[in-house]
Design a protein around this motif. Structure first.
Motif, mmCIF file in Angstrom:
data_model
loop_
_atom_site.group_PDB
_atom_site.id
_atom_site.type_symbol
_atom_site.label_atom_id
_atom_site.label_comp_id
_atom_site.label_asym_id
_atom_site.label_seq_id
_atom_site.Cartn_x
_atom_site.Cartn_y
_atom_site.Cartn_z
ATOM 1 N N TRP A 182 -13.413 0.826 -30.090
ATOM 2 C CA TRP A 182 -12.245 0.013 -30.068
ATOM 3 C C TRP A 182 -12.057 -1.139 -31.132
ATOM 4 N N VAL A 183 -10.757 -1.231 -31.343
ATOM 5 C CA VAL A 183 -10.518 -2.229 -32.336
ATOM 6 C C VAL A 183 -9.440 -3.108 -31.992
ATOM 7 N N ALA A 184 -9.443 -4.387 -32.077
ATOM 8 C CA ALA A 184 -8.622 -5.623 -31.428
ATOM 9 C C ALA A 184 -7.322 -5.437 -31.698
ATOM 10 N N LEU A 185 -6.466 -5.523 -30.822
ATOM 11 C CA LEU A 185 -4.985 -5.170 -30.861
ATOM 12 C C LEU A 185 -4.027 -6.342 -31.003
ATOM 13 N N ASP A 186 -3.180 -6.204 -31.668
ATOM 14 C CA ASP A 186 -2.116 -7.166 -32.332
ATOM 15 C C ASP A 186 -0.923 -7.029 -31.262
ATOM 16 N N LEU A 187 0.260 -7.690 -31.478
ATOM 17 C CA LEU A 187 1.258 -7.725 -30.634
ATOM 18 C C LEU A 187 2.242 -6.495 -30.963
ATOM 19 N N THR A 188 2.220 -6.124 -31.900
ATOM 20 C CA THR A 188 2.775 -4.627 -32.234
ATOM 21 C C THR A 188 2.029 -3.540 -31.509
ATOM 22 N N ASP A 189 0.971 -3.662 -31.890
ATOM 23 C CA ASP A 189 -0.004 -2.667 -31.096
ATOM 24 C C ASP A 189 0.361 -2.399 -29.537
ATOM 25 N N SER A 190 0.231 -3.549 -29.015
ATOM 26 C CA SER A 190 0.517 -3.953 -27.292
ATOM 27 C C SER A 190 1.847 -3.131 -26.861
ATOM 28 N N ILE A 191 2.818 -3.740 -27.961
ATOM 29 C CA ILE A 191 4.237 -3.085 -27.579
ATOM 30 C C ILE A 191 4.337 -1.702 -27.773
ATOM 31 N N LEU A 192 3.828 -1.106 -28.714
ATOM 32 C CA LEU A 192 3.877 0.238 -28.959
ATOM 33 C C LEU A 192 2.844 1.015 -27.797
ATOM 34 N N LEU A 193 2.106 0.644 -27.366
ATOM 35 C CA LEU A 193 1.280 1.070 -26.417
ATOM 36 C C LEU A 193 1.865 1.060 -25.072
#
Length: 324
Positions: free
Chosen positions: A225-236
């Protein structure tokens, strides 16, 4: 003074247009309808690969898979709950077990290859799935493959070989091997889908994969696990939505069309990948990509033409048996 019509004269209403479209769709052969669904599925898969490659720069593949499957389950939840418990009832539990295990392997190998190889290269290697699925369809589904379908598949493969240019002395990397293994597993998943789509609802098929693939990946995803930023969350979130659409389209394609009939249309994904490579990653394909891509598109369009002609012959009762 007479009241003005809500619609311009000669312009069909939305309801009339929908009716015409429905009649046109129903007039197509099952294989042609399967091909249409396959074209949509391949486009969504190309978009999915792009998102995966962007996320893979700093997220582990199992974390991507775990979160993707969770989001897909959330997206499917309203439909699952609306039809519960029927939406989760299956007549082929062992086929679903095999499908989930093979799908997990196909996603892990395939996603890893997409992340670590150039997008065009991983896409091309993924076309080995067409070869596998054609062979598996003969052995497991007892499909009879006619000369036209064999020719279209071989011509499409020729286009792939022009792009790959085998024999240039380069060594096959572990990621290339993973791409091939992923293709074989994906082909087996397609064969199983062909079986279960005849007896189970599409949402049931998707629900099993969304739930259990996520559970299989969860221990590994948590470990890496790696902490998610806003961009990661949107892409996911986008990845989940596009993946859901791609899988539903693929299920419909296999429900309507024979596996070996729709297989050549997987090649169209190379055209999508080439365009995305230029727009997103700034990588221009070589001239061989254009040449091979043209051959691939021609083979796919020829197959679509043959299936359309066959559908008309079936409608008039003049279709030959198993010669297409």
């Amino acid at each position: 003074m007479p009241a003005h019509s809500a619609e311009p004269e000669g312009s069909p209403s939305p309801a009339a247009f929908k009716t015409r479209l429905s009649v046109k769709w129903d007039s197509l052969s099952n294989n042609t309808r399967g091909i249409c669904w396959a074209l949509l599925a391949t486009f969504l898969m190309a978009v999915m690969s792009t998102i995966i490659k962007l996320l893979g720069d700093h997220l582990h593949v199992t974390q991507i898979l775990m979160i993707r499957q969770f989001f897909m389950l959330v997206i499917s939840a309203p439909i699952i709950l609306k039809g519960f418990p029927g939406s989760l009832r299956t007549q082929a539990p062992m086929l679903h077990v095999g499908r989930v295990l093979l799908a997990s392997a196909a996603m892990y190998f395939g996603f890893t290859a997409v992340i670590n190889l150039p997008l065009a290269e991983s896409t091309v290697i993924g076309f080995a799935r067409t070869f596998f699925i054609t062979i598996f369809a003969v052995f497991f589904l007892k499909e009879v493959i006619g000369i036209h379908r064999i020719t279209a598949t071989l011509v499409g493969l020729l286009g792939v070989l022009i792009i790959v240019q085998p024999g240039n002395g380069s060594e096959m990397s572990i990621y290339s091997l993973m791409a091939i293994l992923g293709s074989a597993c994906a082909a087996l998943v397609g064969i199983i889908l062909r079986k279960v789509s005849q007896i189970d609802q599409p949402i049931t098929i998707l629900s099993f994969q969304a739930t259990f693939v996520g559970l299989i990946m969860a221990p590994f995803g948590i470990y890496y696990w790696v902490a998610l930023d806003l961009t990661d969350s949107i892409l996911l979130l986008c990845l989940a939505g596009v993946s859901w659409g791609a899988q539903m389209s693929n299920i419909q394609a296999l429900k309507f069309g024979e596996a070996s009939a729709i297989a050549p249309f997987d090649y169209i994904r190379l055209v999508y990948a080439a365009l995305i490579s230029v727009v997103i990653f700034g990588v221009w394909p070589l001239w061989t990509t254009y040449l091979g891509g043209g051959i691939i598109v021609a083979a796919a369009l020829y197959t679509l033409h043959r299936e359309t002609v066959l559908g008309k012959k079936v409608a008039t009762g003049t279709a030959p048996s198993k010669t297409h």
